[in-house]
Motif scaffolding. Sequence first.
Motif, PDB file in Angstrom:
ATOM      1  N   VAL A  20      -8.877   4.398   2.195  1.00  0.00           N
ATOM      2  CA  VAL A  20      -9.151   3.584   3.634  1.00  0.00           C
ATOM      3  C   VAL A  20      -8.226   3.627   4.399  1.00  0.00           C
ATOM      4  O   VAL A  20      -8.359   4.164   5.865  1.00  0.00           O
ATOM      5  CB  VAL A  20      -9.663   2.252   3.230  1.00  0.00           C
ATOM      6  CG1 VAL A  20      -9.956   1.446   4.459  1.00  0.00           C
ATOM      7  CG2 VAL A  20     -10.792   2.098   2.330  1.00  0.00           C
ATOM      8  N   ILE A  21      -6.903   3.537   4.176  1.00  0.00           N
ATOM      9  CA  ILE A  21      -5.945   3.707   4.926  1.00  0.00           C
ATOM     10  C   ILE A  21      -5.669   4.911   5.783  1.00  0.00           C
ATOM     11  O   ILE A  21      -5.480   5.229   6.861  1.00  0.00           O
ATOM     12  CB  ILE A  21      -4.618   3.288   4.358  1.00  0.00           C
ATOM     13  CG1 ILE A  21      -4.817   1.401   4.006  1.00  0.00           C
ATOM     14  CG2 ILE A  21      -3.267   3.431   5.257  1.00  0.00           C
ATOM     15  CD1 ILE A  21      -3.552   1.255   2.901  1.00  0.00           C
ATOM     16  N   LEU A  22      -6.018   6.108   4.760  1.00  0.00           N
ATOM     17  CA  LEU A  22      -5.898   7.300   5.260  1.00  0.00           C
ATOM     18  C   LEU A  22      -6.965   7.716   6.398  1.00  0.00           C
ATOM     19  O   LEU A  22      -6.526   8.092   7.453  1.00  0.00           O
ATOM     20  CB  LEU A  22      -5.654   8.285   4.349  1.00  0.00           C
ATOM     21  CG  LEU A  22      -4.408   8.254   3.206  1.00  0.00           C
ATOM     22  CD1 LEU A  22      -4.766   9.206   1.912  1.00  0.00           C
ATOM     23  CD2 LEU A  22      -3.445   8.799   3.889  1.00  0.00           C
ATOM     24  N   ALA A  23      -7.982   7.238   5.931  1.00  0.00           N
ATOM     25  CA  ALA A  23      -9.106   7.605   6.891  1.00  0.00           C
ATOM     26  C   ALA A  23      -8.876   6.709   8.284  1.00  0.00           C
ATOM     27  O   ALA A  23      -9.382   7.158   9.195  1.00  0.00           O
ATOM     28  CB  ALA A  23     -10.391   6.826   6.146  1.00  0.00           C
ATOM     29  N   VAL A  24      -8.351   5.566   8.127  1.00  0.00           N
ATOM     30  CA  VAL A  24      -8.158   4.618   9.387  1.00  0.00           C
ATOM     31  C   VAL A  24      -7.139   5.548  10.272  1.00  0.00           C
ATOM     32  O   VAL A  24      -6.897   5.796  11.608  1.00  0.00           O
ATOM     33  CB  VAL A  24      -7.569   3.420   9.014  1.00  0.00           C
ATOM     34  CG1 VAL A  24      -7.098   2.664  10.336  1.00  0.00           C
ATOM     35  CG2 VAL A  24      -8.723   2.443   8.636  1.00  0.00           C
TER      36      VAL A  24
END
Length: 265
Positions: A20-24
Amino acid sequence: MEKLRRFCKTYKMALCAVPVILAVLMGVWWIEGQQSASPDPALSENGTSPEESRIFSENSIFSENQSDSKNQSASSGDPDLSEKDSGESAGDSPVVSPSPEKGEAAESPAGSTPAEPDKTPAPSAVPSQTPAQAEKKETCTLSISCRTALAHLDGLDPGMREILPADGWILPAAAVVVQPGDTVFDVLQRACRENGIPLEFSVTPGTGGAYIEGIDNLYEFDCGSLSGWKYKVNGVYPNVGCSSVAVQPGDTIVWQYTCRDGDVS
């Protein structure tokens, strides 16, 4: 294998948060890339804002109009417009006002009082008198008396009593101008003329001798058969007629009316 399973089970939530962090992060990076790649709608193609473009456009139009005006002034030969354009093109160069030419009055600054013209009166054009003109005119003294007639009123006509002066002086002692060659007769004529005194006389033909008949309407024989006019110069009674005695400056002449011998001295 068992350890990996335990690790995943222990850090399951952390492992789920990583994508999720990478996607953000990827989303943020992609949005920033899009913004830097697309032009700012608030800027024009040349990188200026619409307000700056409008000002630049107005200045360009004004410069073009001004250039056209200069060209028209140069072609029409209007000196005023040419001078004005030259002054505008000079920019911040100091303007030096031309000094007034000789004979021209300089313009007074605004709000100042113009200098009043010189009101000094011009020197008089009347020439000064020469020493001869300034010299005092030469005179003699002359008087006319009828006092003896007042002392013999019984011999006068009633009408004559009214015209005689009360003090007996027809002309008190007065200065009379003496000219070269004057006689007692000439001086008497001049004095009577200047003072408005009637004078009656006769001239002997041939000799030119003058005889005084009346002064101020008082005639010979008005106060008896021996009455008439006599004269003396410097206290002396001449034995000749008045037109034969020359007069000198400073002389004293007295004319007297006599009623009888010895009543005048």
